[in-house]
Design a protein around this motif. Structure first.
Motif, PDB file in Angstrom:
ATOM      1  N   SER A  79      18.561  23.878 -50.849  1.00 65.81           N
ATOM      2  CA  SER A  79      19.103  24.379 -49.582  1.00 65.81           C
ATOM      3  C   SER A  79      17.955  24.646 -48.627  1.00 65.81           C
ATOM      4  O   SER A  79      16.800  24.812 -49.040  1.00 65.81           O
ATOM      5  CB  SER A  79      19.935  25.655 -49.795  1.00 65.81           C
ATOM      6  OG  SER A  79      19.141  26.684 -50.336  1.00 65.81           O
ATOM      7  N   ARG A  80      18.302  24.690 -47.346  1.00 63.28           N
ATOM      8  CA  ARG A  80      17.310  24.901 -46.291  1.00 63.28           C
ATOM      9  C   ARG A  80      17.842  25.960 -45.334  1.00 63.28           C
ATOM     10  O   ARG A  80      19.021  26.001 -45.011  1.00 63.28           O
ATOM     11  CB  ARG A  80      17.044  23.605 -45.531  1.00 63.28           C
ATOM     12  CG  ARG A  80      15.986  23.714 -44.452  1.00 63.28           C
ATOM     13  CD  ARG A  80      15.946  22.488 -43.558  1.00 63.28           C
ATOM     14  NE  ARG A  80      15.645  21.265 -44.299  1.00 63.28           N
ATOM     15  CZ  ARG A  80      16.547  20.382 -44.635  1.00 63.28           C
ATOM     16  NH1 ARG A  80      17.824  20.561 -44.299  1.00 63.28           N
ATOM     17  NH2 ARG A  80      16.216  19.298 -45.307  1.00 63.28           N
ATOM     18  N   ARG A  81      16.948  26.822 -44.871  1.00 57.46           N
ATOM     19  CA  ARG A  81      17.331  27.872 -43.918  1.00 57.46           C
ATOM     20  C   ARG A  81      16.276  27.934 -42.818  1.00 57.46           C
ATOM     21  O   ARG A  81      15.074  28.000 -43.100  1.00 57.46           O
ATOM     22  CB  ARG A  81      17.449  29.228 -44.622  1.00 57.46           C
ATOM     23  CG  ARG A  81      17.791  30.387 -43.697  1.00 57.46           C
ATOM     24  CD  ARG A  81      18.091  31.639 -44.509  1.00 57.46           C
ATOM     25  NE  ARG A  81      16.971  31.988 -45.368  1.00 57.46           N
ATOM     26  CZ  ARG A  81      15.951  32.758 -44.983  1.00 57.46           C
ATOM     27  NH1 ARG A  81      15.907  33.226 -43.744  1.00 57.46           N
ATOM     28  NH2 ARG A  81      14.984  33.040 -45.833  1.00 57.46           N
ATOM     29  N   SER A  83      14.629  29.865 -39.528  1.00 60.61           N
ATOM     30  CA  SER A  83      14.478  31.222 -39.020  1.00 60.61           C
ATOM     31  C   SER A  83      13.487  31.224 -37.853  1.00 60.61           C
ATOM     32  O   SER A  83      12.266  31.230 -38.065  1.00 60.61           O
ATOM     33  CB  SER A  83      13.989  32.162 -40.134  1.00 60.61           C
ATOM     34  OG  SER A  83      13.789  33.469 -39.648  1.00 60.61           O
ATOM     35  N   SER A  85      16.996  29.288 -35.742  1.00 58.66           N
ATOM     36  CA  SER A  85      17.402  27.894 -35.548  1.00 58.66           C
ATOM     37  C   SER A  85      17.269  27.453 -34.094  1.00 58.66           C
ATOM     38  O   SER A  85      17.417  26.273 -33.800  1.00 58.66           O
ATOM     39  CB  SER A  85      18.853  27.699 -35.996  1.00 58.66           C
ATOM     40  OG  SER A  85      19.723  28.530 -35.252  1.00 58.66           O
ATOM     41  N   HIS A  96      12.680  27.659 -44.575  1.00 55.40           N
ATOM     42  CA  HIS A  96      12.673  28.128 -45.959  1.00 55.40           C
ATOM     43  C   HIS A  96      13.449  27.141 -46.818  1.00 55.40           C
ATOM     44  O   HIS A  96      14.609  26.825 -46.532  1.00 55.40           O
ATOM     45  CB  HIS A  96      13.305  29.518 -46.059  1.00 55.40           C
ATOM     46  CG  HIS A  96      12.633  30.552 -45.211  1.00 55.40           C
ATOM     47  ND1 HIS A  96      11.607  31.346 -45.676  1.00 55.40           N
ATOM     48  CD2 HIS A  96      12.831  30.911 -43.916  1.00 55.40           C
ATOM     49  CE1 HIS A  96      11.211  32.162 -44.717  1.00 55.40           C
ATOM     50  NE2 HIS A  96      11.938  31.910 -43.632  1.00 55.40           N
ATOM     51  N   ARG A  98      14.758  26.206 -50.776  1.00 60.27           N
ATOM     52  CA  ARG A  98      15.094  26.832 -52.058  1.00 60.27           C
ATOM     53  C   ARG A  98      15.590  25.758 -53.020  1.00 60.27           C
ATOM     54  O   ARG A  98      16.466  24.966 -52.673  1.00 60.27           O
ATOM     55  CB  ARG A  98      16.169  27.899 -51.864  1.00 60.27           C
ATOM     56  CG  ARG A  98      16.668  28.547 -53.156  1.00 60.27           C
ATOM     57  CD  ARG A  98      17.854  29.446 -52.882  1.00 60.27           C
ATOM     58  NE  ARG A  98      18.469  29.922 -54.111  1.00 60.27           N
ATOM     59  CZ  ARG A  98      18.308  31.139 -54.609  1.00 60.27           C
ATOM     60  NH1 ARG A  98      17.541  32.018 -53.960  1.00 60.27           N
ATOM     61  NH2 ARG A  98      18.892  31.503 -55.737  1.00 60.27           N
ATOM     62  N   GLU A 138      11.100  28.917 -54.340  1.00 64.51           N
ATOM     63  CA  GLU A 138      11.235  29.008 -52.883  1.00 64.51           C
ATOM     64  C   GLU A 138       9.888  28.740 -52.233  1.00 64.51           C
ATOM     65  O   GLU A 138       8.868  29.315 -52.648  1.00 64.51           O
ATOM     66  CB  GLU A 138      11.757  30.382 -52.458  1.00 64.51           C
ATOM     67  CG  GLU A 138      13.189  30.661 -52.897  1.00 64.51           C
ATOM     68  CD  GLU A 138      13.705  31.980 -52.350  1.00 64.51           C
ATOM     69  OE1 GLU A 138      12.917  32.694 -51.698  1.00 64.51           O
ATOM     70  OE2 GLU A 138      14.888  32.296 -52.580  1.00 64.51           O
ATOM     71  N   SER A 140       8.143  27.641 -48.102  1.00 66.57           N
ATOM     72  CA  SER A 140       8.431  27.647 -46.663  1.00 66.57           C
ATOM     73  C   SER A 140       7.293  26.971 -45.923  1.00 66.57           C
ATOM     74  O   SER A 140       6.167  26.870 -46.422  1.00 66.57           O
ATOM     75  CB  SER A 140       8.628  29.077 -46.145  1.00 66.57           C
ATOM     76  OG  SER A 140       7.435  29.824 -46.274  1.00 66.57           O
ATOM     77  N   ASP A 177      19.464  19.783 -41.329  1.00 72.59           N
ATOM     78  CA  ASP A 177      19.689  20.812 -40.319  1.00 72.59           C
ATOM     79  C   ASP A 177      19.050  20.378 -39.011  1.00 72.59           C
ATOM     80  O   ASP A 177      18.267  19.416 -38.967  1.00 72.59           O
ATOM     81  CB  ASP A 177      19.110  22.157 -40.771  1.00 72.59           C
ATOM     82  CG  ASP A 177      19.830  22.714 -41.994  1.00 72.59           C
ATOM     83  OD1 ASP A 177      20.878  23.335 -41.816  1.00 72.59           O
ATOM     84  OD2 ASP A 177      19.328  22.505 -43.121  1.00 72.59           O
TER      85      ASP A 177
END
Length: 457
Positions: A79-81, A83, A85, A96, A98, A138, A140, A177
């Motif tokens: 998964s990607r997040r 911070s 967006s 980030h 994971r 994790e 980043s 994303d």
């Protein structure tokens, strides 16, 4: 191997199966295979049994590594997040990543790689040690762009290799994303339009019940409403508790007009006149929303953002944050238009005659200047920031006042506009305060100067 984002997705048979796995042989694996084949052929021709066994060993080793690696089943979820967006141009965002091992066996050495556009920086790569069953890793990395736009991130790629380095297999996750790089915004001084109030000030309440009890517009009871406002006749009619809605605030309105015509601007890049105009429009929109105004963005092609309702203005204050995000997303990808005039924008502005009009304009000829002059109506306060194309093309004389007033500026001011010339190096905050003084020809005040009476907000 199984990969997914955010959940596991099986793609172990993709890309031609075992044939694709053979294509994953590294330079070392191909060298071993070639050397073993050559040794086996020479041994057969020369009748050397020992050399034949060595050749077979060299040739079989990479094939065994390919088979073992291909038949290995890992279940890995990624998964990607972002911070955040949505970031202003020139600012950094952190991504980030994971990885979850959802299988019952340890993974081998993994190399994680994320695809990013070149304008955001180099492609990030990470080496992940063996991940235990149910384990999580994790990592980043940071991205940054001086150019506004929408940039796709992904898909993630996992590269799996054998202990001997003979073969590498790549598996891709399907999800990606989007990072939105919006124009830079400048904090603007809070100036007040003479004789009016900003946002919801005095004199901006209107009664919806002007003809007596029967014309009151009721609404459903909400928790916290005063029981003295209950309208019993409507309660009996609708069968539920209704209260009087006697007053409704009317928000002040502001329209920001952005001229995107290609012929109106010279040059390109982060320091160009067009980018200054886009950044100025973003700063004005953000400032006016913070002041409580209902705002909308209009381009020379007649496009209206956010576009909800008949007039396109933002709704309630609670909806303004989403509307600002929509307008900033639009400004992040806005580009030059091929149109030669502002007639479509005039058609949009002709419908509403109230509120404040803030325009960011490129080079104007006499015809377009006359068209812009007609956009201002008697009940509308209008301010124009005009970017002189000749100054921006040649570097300009600097942010100070020009030697003479061009004819198009004189035409705008005679029509009631507050017209300000924008030259390279000018700061919008100073020009904003200069326009609020009502004397656009005066030099801009120094930074940190006190508020000026008779301004606008």
């Amino acid at each position: 191997m199984t990969a997914g984002a955010p959940g596991p997705v099986d793609d172990s048979d993709a890309k031609g199966g075992l044939r694709a796995a053979l294509g994953g042989l590294t330079t070392r694996g191909r060298s071993f295979l070639a050397a073993g084949t050559a040794a086996a052929v020479c041994a057969y021709v020369l009748g050397q049994g020992d050399l034949l066994r060595v050749g077979l060993l060299l040739a079989v080793l990479p094939l065994v590594c390919v088979t073992v690696l291909y038949r290995t089943r890992y279940r890995v979820a990624g998964s990607r997040r972002l911070s955040p967006s949505r970031v202003p141009a020139g600012s950094e965002a952190r991504v980030h990543l994971r990885m979850d091992n959802v299988s019952r066996m340890h993974t081998a050495l993994l190399m994680l790689q994320d695809r990013v556009p070149y304008v955001l920086g180099p492609r990030p790569r990470f080496v992940l040690d063996r991940v235990e069953p149910g384990g999580v890793r994790e990592v980043s990395y940071r991205v940054r762009s001086d150019l506004r736009g929408r940039y796709p991130l992904g898909p993630l790629q996992l590269r799996l290799s054998d202990p001997f380095g003979m073969c590498e297999l790549t598996r891709s996750f399907s999800a990606y994303d989007t990072l939105v790089v919006v124009p830079r915004t400048e904090p603007l001084p809070a100036l007040r339009l003479a004789g009016e109030s900003s946002g919801h000030g005095d004199g901006r309440q209107r009664s919806l019940a002007l003809a007596g009890e029967d014309d009151i517009i009721p609404r459903g009871y909400r928790h916290g409403d005063d029981l003295r406002r209950v309208h019993w006749r409507s309660t009996a009619r609708y069968g539920e508790l209704m209260v009087r809605r006697e007053e409704q605030p009317q928000r002040a309105r502001c329209t920001v007009l952005l001229d995107t015509r290609r012929i109106a601007y010279e040059g390109g890049g982060p320091g160009s006149a067009f980018e200054w105009a886009v950044s100025g429009a973003a700063s004005a929109l953000t400032h006016m929303v913070e002041r409580g105004f209902a705002v909308r963005l209009v381009t020379d092609e007649g496009a209206v953002v956010p576009g909800e309702g008949a007039d396109g203005f933002t709704g309630s204050p609670q909806e303004s944050a989403d509307a600002v995000g929509l307008m900033m997303d639009t400004l992040a990808v806005v580009d030059h238009s091929d149109g030669g005039g502002l007639s479509r924008a005039q058609e949009v502005l002709r419908g509403g005659g109230d509120g404040l009009l803030v325009a960011f304009l490129g080079t104007l000829d006499e015809e377009q200047a006359a068209l812009v002059a007609r956009m201002r109506q008697r009940s509308r306060r209008a301010v124009a920031f005009v970017l002189d194309g000749d100054d921006w093309a040649g570097g300009g004389p600097g942010p100070g006042p020009g030697p003479a007033m061009p004819g198009h500026l004189r035409l705008l001011r005679e029509a009631g506009w507050t017209a300000v010339t924008v030259r390279p190096g000018a700061e919008l905050a100073r020009l904003w305060q200069q326009a609020g003084q009502g004397d656009p020809g005066a030099p801009a005040p120094a930074a940190g100067a006190a508020g000026v009476p008779g301004g606008w907000s």
